[in-house]
Design a protein around this motif. Structure first.
Motif, short mmCIF file in Angstrom:
data_model
loop_
_atom_site.label_atom_id
_atom_site.label_comp_id
_atom_site.label_asym_id
_atom_site.label_seq_id
_atom_site.Cartn_x
_atom_site.Cartn_y
_atom_site.Cartn_z
N ILE A 164 2.61 -5.18 13.73
CA ILE A 164 3.69 -4.79 12.80
C ILE A 164 4.56 -5.98 12.45
N ALA A 191 6.20 1.91 10.00
CA ALA A 191 6.65 0.53 9.79
C ALA A 191 6.40 0.07 8.36
N GLY A 223 8.83 0.70 13.65
CA GLY A 223 7.48 0.77 14.20
C GLY A 223 7.44 0.53 15.69
#
Length: 648
Positions: free
Chosen positions: A159, A404, A432
């Motif tokens: 992420i 995310a 996230g």
């Protein structure tokens, strides 16, 4: 009469040679290796203040001060981590730098506070509190490592990389307040810089490859300067010597939501640091324990607090330099301490910061694309250790990545929330990461743990790992006897290896049971495997699994000539070795290749072919095991349906 000591009888010195980590190298080597660490680190070190200054609207002079303060504090932080004192610093060759994790949250904090130096003061307040928080929780966090398995750390790192790519893209098209995506010149600078980095990584090795980003930045900036698109006027106006003073921009401001956001960042950073410490421990062959993790996190916390005071940002171990330790095999922590000294010296020269501040946005964007994408790749590598046959892990990763990317692509969705929550949920990285941590707790640590589904089929009850571990021997054999032809002795022997920690352990149990079986049992098992391309398989008399296996290469639809060739090969093989020719057909989908492989194996010795047959049986069992797991897992079933033709 006294005995005269001889050279052989004299006692020898028993002083132990220090561990390579604690070895103090000669001054010349320390200097060279230290500079190498600085060069590998420099581009990544200064990119955070550059990105932040651009996003919240700081002036070029303010950016220069940020860069110098960053380098100065990086040097202090690296010395603390590598040399250590009291219970602070892990005393490994770990170089400290500003964490990329904090970029997006700090930008959100700064913009929410009005941008400019006003936003910077709120950022520093959050950084100071976040550093103190990390320092205090270090001993407790080191006990919580089990709550941060690869499914969490891999998701978080992925992420981070993906969420930062839009920042790099913004710079690539011009950056600042007036980006121009239609500018061919901006695109040329960005792609040219990226191309230089890729070419260097491909053509060169060793030290040159480690500084590919720096070389790309230098060459890209040089071309832009020659074409009149880069200005270094601020270099002449900057002094040769300048010391960053505490609270240079003013006294920090403390905002609750900003502090919460930074604490989340520091928790994520603690996970990154933990991974880097373990990785470095493996590289330098030094055992890492819970106390080492606590020492490393205390150093992170102290360095981050110092950073907030000296106009810098949150600190963590830099993965780039962990890779450099592996590459050079120079394990001494004093090399990193030397690099820290050099960074302090560079941080005291404002002209150096002014040079970096003159890098054009598109050039910086091209380099950032390479660096941030590499961070995402590291996350993907970590996720490769995750058991995705376990549907829970699919949900954790998929949900965390989805949320995310939602916030990253549409940051205005945070405005639907109360003001106090907008900073926390205005960052895709923060959302996230929190999601991954919470879902891991819910799925793996709260309530009954059923484990992954390992057998079953659509429309029938699935068998989960906890059920497998409670099965009787007869139930276990009935559930998994389809993995092998005929006798069930191997499956029954695998039962003795209970309990199984995960799907991989269950798979391994079948393999070990096969290869540990007595030779007579192995020969009996081999004897019942059907001939390749035989009529009994095509008509289903050898079972659906055998028919599926051979159908994947078209062996159930042979022409008369092909059928004759396979029959002749099978007869010759049986005559020589006394067993049928066994091949994992799914790994050899070309009929002609199977025939060539079989004819080649006719020249082997009986002992070699016995071993080869066992390996092929293990491959067949692995494929059938994958089918069992896929049929029991709805998502895996859908994936197999979509890509089944290529998988087989």
């Amino acid at each position: 009469m006294p005995v005269r000591a001889t050279a052989r009888s004299r006692p020898r010195k028993t002083g132990r040679r220090p561990h390579p980590v604690d070895e103090v190298l000669p001054a010349g080597k320390l200097a060279v290796y230290g500079v190498q660490h600085v060069l590998a680190f420099y581009a990544g070190a200064v990119i955070v203040p550059i990105l932040l200054a651009s996003a919240i609207g700081l002036s070029e002079r303010e950016l220069i001060h940020l860069i110098n303060a960053d380098l100065f504090t990086c040097g202090i932080a690296s010395i603390i981590q590598s040399l250590g004192f009291w219970k602070i610093g892990v005393r490994l060759p770990l170089l400290q730098g500003v964490t990329f994790t904090a970029v997006s949250p700090m930008i959100a904090i700064g913009l929410a506070a009005g941008g400019g130096t006003d936003g910077l003061l709120v950022i520093y307040g959050a950084v100071i509190v976040g550093g103190l928080f990390t320092f205090l929780i270090a001993p407790w966090f080191s006990k919580l490592i089990r709550f941060f398995p690869p499914v969490v750390t891999g998701t978080v790192i992925t992420i981070i990389g993906l969420a930062l790519l839009p920042v790099a893209a913004q710079d690539a098209v011009g950056g600042g307040s007036t980006p121009d995506p239609t500018s061919a010149r901006n695109l040329a600078y960005a792609l040219g810089t990226l191309a230089v980095i890729v070419v260097i990584q491909r053509v060169f090795r060793g030290f040159t490859a480690t500084v590919a980003v720096l070389i790309g930045l230098v060459l890209g900036t040089g071309v832009a300067w020659l074409l009149g698109d880069a200005s270094f006027a601020a270099v002449g106006d900057s002094s040769w010597l300048g010391v960053t003073t505490p609270f240079y921009f003013g006294w920090p401001k403390f905002a609750g939501a900003a502090i919460v956001s930074m604490i989340v960042v520091m928790l994520i950073t603690a996970v990154e640091t933990t991974g880097d410490v373990f990785a470095t421990g493996e590289i330098v062959d030094k055992r890492v324990g819970r106390e080492d993790i606590a020492r490393a996190l205390r150093a992170d916390g102290l360095a981050t607090t110092i950073g907030g005071v000296l106009n810098s940002f949150p600190y963590t171990c830099f993965a780039e330099n962990v890779g450099l330790v592996r590459l050079t095999r120079v394990k001494s922590r004093y090399v990193v301490a030397a690099a820290g000294v050099f960074m302090i010296l560079i941080g005291l020269v404002p002209k150096a910061g002014a040079v970096v501040a003159g890098i054009p946005h598109p050039v910086l964007g091209g380099a950032a694309l390479a660096m941030f994408a590499t961070v995402a790749v590291v996350g993907i590598q970590t996720l490769s250790r995750v058991d995705f046959h376990d549907h829970r892990n699919v949900v954790i990763v998929g949900t965390s990545l989805g949320l995310a990317m939602l916030v990253t692509a549409q940051p205005d969705v945070a405005k639907a929330l109360p003001p106090w929550a907008q900073i926390v949920f205005g960052s895709g990285i923060t959302v996230g990461s929190i999601t991954a941590i919470v879902l891991n707790l819910v799925f793996h640590h709260v309530g009954k743990d059923f484990g992954p589904a390992v057998a079953g089929a659509p429309g029938t009850p699935t068998i989960r790992l906890d059920q497998v571990n409670r099965m009787s021997r007869d139930e276990f054999v009935a559930a998994f006897d389809r993995l092998f032809q005929g006798p069930t002795d191997v499956v029954a022997r695998a039962y003795d290896r209970k309990p199984f920690a995960d799907t991989a352990a269950l798979r391994t149990a079948f393999q070990e049971a096969l290869f540990a079986a007595p030779r007579e049992e192995q020969r009996a098992l081999m004897a019942v495997y059907p001939d390749l391309g035989g009529d009994r398989v095509a008509e289903g008399e050898e079972g659906d699994d055998s028919r599926e296996d051979q159908a994947s290469a078209g062996l159930t639809r042979l022409s008369d000539d092909d059928r004759t060739e396979f029959a002749e090969l099978a007869a010759a093989y049986r005559e020589r070795f006394g067993i049928p020719l066994i091949v994992c057909v799914r790994e050899h989908p070309d009929r002609a290749a199977i025939l060539r492989e079989g004819r080649r194996r006719l020249g082997n010795s009986p002992a070699q072919e016995h071993a080869a047959a066992l390996i092929e049986i293990a491959k067949v069992a692995n494929r059938r095991f994958e089918d069992l797991v896929a049929e029991a897992n709805p998502i895996a079933t859908a994936r197999a349906g979509a890509f089944g033709s290529s998988a087989r």
